[in-house]
Design a protein around this motif. Structure first.
Motif, PDB file in Angstrom:
ATOM      1  N   UNK A 209       0.820  -1.214   0.000  1.00 17.32           N
ATOM      2  CA  UNK A 209       0.000   0.000   0.000  1.00 17.32           C
ATOM      3  C   UNK A 209       0.855   1.265   0.000  1.00 17.32           C
ATOM      4  N   UNK A 210       1.835   1.322   0.895  1.00 16.51           N
ATOM      5  CA  UNK A 210       2.614   2.536   1.050  1.00 16.51           C
ATOM      6  C   UNK A 210       3.550   2.802  -0.126  1.00 16.51           C
ATOM      7  N   UNK A 211       3.996   1.755  -0.821  1.00 16.03           N
ATOM      8  CA  UNK A 211       4.917   1.946  -1.935  1.00 16.03           C
ATOM      9  C   UNK A 211       4.302   2.721  -3.091  1.00 16.03           C
ATOM     10  N   UNK A 212       2.988   2.660  -3.238  1.00 12.90           N
ATOM     11  CA  UNK A 212       2.347   3.318  -4.379  1.00 12.90           C
ATOM     12  C   UNK A 212       1.888   4.730  -4.045  1.00 12.90           C
ATOM     13  N   UNK A 213       2.073   5.162  -2.806  1.00 12.94           N
ATOM     14  CA  UNK A 213       1.679   6.509  -2.432  1.00 12.94           C
ATOM     15  C   UNK A 213       2.746   7.516  -2.864  1.00 12.94           C
ATOM     16  N   UNK A 214       2.400   8.769  -2.845  1.00  8.52           N
ATOM     17  CA  UNK A 214       3.336   9.814  -3.232  1.00  8.52           C
ATOM     18  C   UNK A 214       4.513   9.874  -2.273  1.00  8.52           C
ATOM     19  N   UNK A 215       5.708  10.189  -2.786  1.00 10.81           N
ATOM     20  CA  UNK A 215       6.879  10.325  -1.908  1.00 10.81           C
ATOM     21  C   UNK A 215       6.619  11.382  -0.840  1.00 10.81           C
ATOM     22  N   UNK A 216       7.198  11.128   0.326  1.00 12.29           N
ATOM     23  CA  UNK A 216       7.030  12.065   1.430  1.00 12.29           C
ATOM     24  C   UNK A 216       7.756  13.370   1.140  1.00 12.29           C
ATOM     25  N   UNK A 217       7.084  14.486   1.305  1.00 11.96           N
ATOM     26  CA  UNK A 217       7.697  15.802   1.129  1.00 11.96           C
ATOM     27  C   UNK A 217       7.992  16.375   2.508  1.00 11.96           C
ATOM     28  N   UNK A 218       9.239  16.559   2.810  1.00 14.41           N
ATOM     29  CA  UNK A 218       9.624  17.074   4.112  1.00 14.41           C
ATOM     30  C   UNK A 218       9.729  18.589   4.037  1.00 14.41           C
ATOM     31  N   UNK A 219       8.950  19.302   4.816  1.00 11.48           N
ATOM     32  CA  UNK A 219       8.973  20.750   4.860  1.00 11.48           C
ATOM     33  C   UNK A 219       9.757  21.201   6.080  1.00 11.48           C
ATOM     34  N   UNK A 220      10.946  21.704   5.850  1.00 13.79           N
ATOM     35  CA  UNK A 220      11.822  22.086   6.963  1.00 13.79           C
ATOM     36  C   UNK A 220      11.201  23.181   7.817  1.00 13.79           C
ATOM     37  N   UNK A 221      10.454  24.106   7.203  1.00 19.47           N
ATOM     38  CA  UNK A 221       9.895  25.211   7.964  1.00 19.47           C
ATOM     39  C   UNK A 221       8.850  24.741   8.968  1.00 19.47           C
ATOM     40  N   UNK A 222       8.267  23.581   8.743  1.00 15.64           N
ATOM     41  CA  UNK A 222       7.230  23.071   9.635  1.00 15.64           C
ATOM     42  C   UNK A 222       7.829  22.399  10.862  1.00 15.64           C
TER      43      UNK A 222
END
Length: 250
Positions: A209-222
């Motif tokens: 399930x998780x492999x087909x999801x969008x790559x994680x976007x890490x927001x440094x400001x958050x």
């Protein structure tokens, strides 16, 4: 029926073995009759975990529980989490470690290697099989992913050296440490392998399930990468970025 994958194992069924096969809650039996849920014997592993209840009560009603607030995580997690091992009291009241979603486990003589074998026929809530591919995914793409795990929990890295995972076959894997770790099994039963949610199954995540999801976007400001991952995991499905560090498979 809306098909929603819950990141939890299909182990929460009260099952008893008898001449009439497995039993299930009336509300689940209704879903089976409507064709919205497979028969109970198709949803369970070959040798499911059986809860040895003192007595069989009635389905339905309201269960009142005390909850002091967010700091009292043990309240809800006792009902939500399904770990590789758990503490259980026997008829004599003695508390001991028992397998949860595994068939068996073993420990080497110096407590540096812990081998687990998943239950045969174990399934995720969408019907997909649970295998050591889910273990490899947890290890390579979550545990070793610096965006999701910027630092290792001390319980998983005694002496500063993180655990390693070796997959033996489709159901068996070994967790290794560089130094003896006598209390590792007890820690698994209490804290699991930790994670940014209340539902924290040890060593596994639904790779299919998780492999087909969008790559994680890490927001440094958050904030930190871990905080960003935590917010996404609570709000909805999380896609996991890959890593070039791989688990050893035999």
């Amino acid at each position: 029926m809306k098909k929603t994958l819950l990141a939890a194992l299909a182990l929460g069924l009260m099952a008893t073995t008898s001449a009439y096969a497995f039993q299930e809650a009336p509300m689940l039996a209704e879903l089976v009759e409507k064709g919205e849920l497979p028969p109970v014997d198709e949803r369970l592993p070959d040798n499911p975990t059986v809860v040895e209840a003192i007595e069989v009560g009635e389905y339905g009603g309201t269960w009142q529980r005390a909850f002091k607030g967010p700091g009292d995580r043990w309240g809800p997690t006792k009902l939500m989490e399904e770990r590789v091992l758990k503490f259980a009291a026997g008829p004599d009241g003695e508390v001991k470690l028992v397998p949860s979603y595994i068939e068996s486990y073993s420990v080497n003589d110096d407590f540096t290697e812990f081998t687990f074998t998943l239950l045969e026929g174990l399934k995720w809530s969408d019907g997909e099989p649970v295998t050591t591919e889910d273990v490899s995914f947890w290890y390579n793409d979550i545990f070793l992913n610096e965006a999701l795990t910027p630092t290792f929990e001390t319980t998983l890295a005694p002496g500063g050296n993180p655990l390693t995972v070796e997959v033996k076959d489709e159901r068996t894997f070994t967790v290794k440490f560089e130094q003896p770790y006598v209390y590792f099994l007890e820690i698994l039963a209490q804290d699991s392998t930790v994670g940014p949610s209340l539902d924290r199954p040890s060593f596994i995540q639904p790779a299919h399930y998780l492999k087909v999801q969008r790559p994680l976007c890490v927001r440094r400001r958050a904030g930190s990468a871990f905080q960003g991952a935590r917010r996404r995991k609570m709000d909805g499905p999380v896609g996991i970025q890959g890593t070039d560090r791989r688990v050893v498979a035999e």
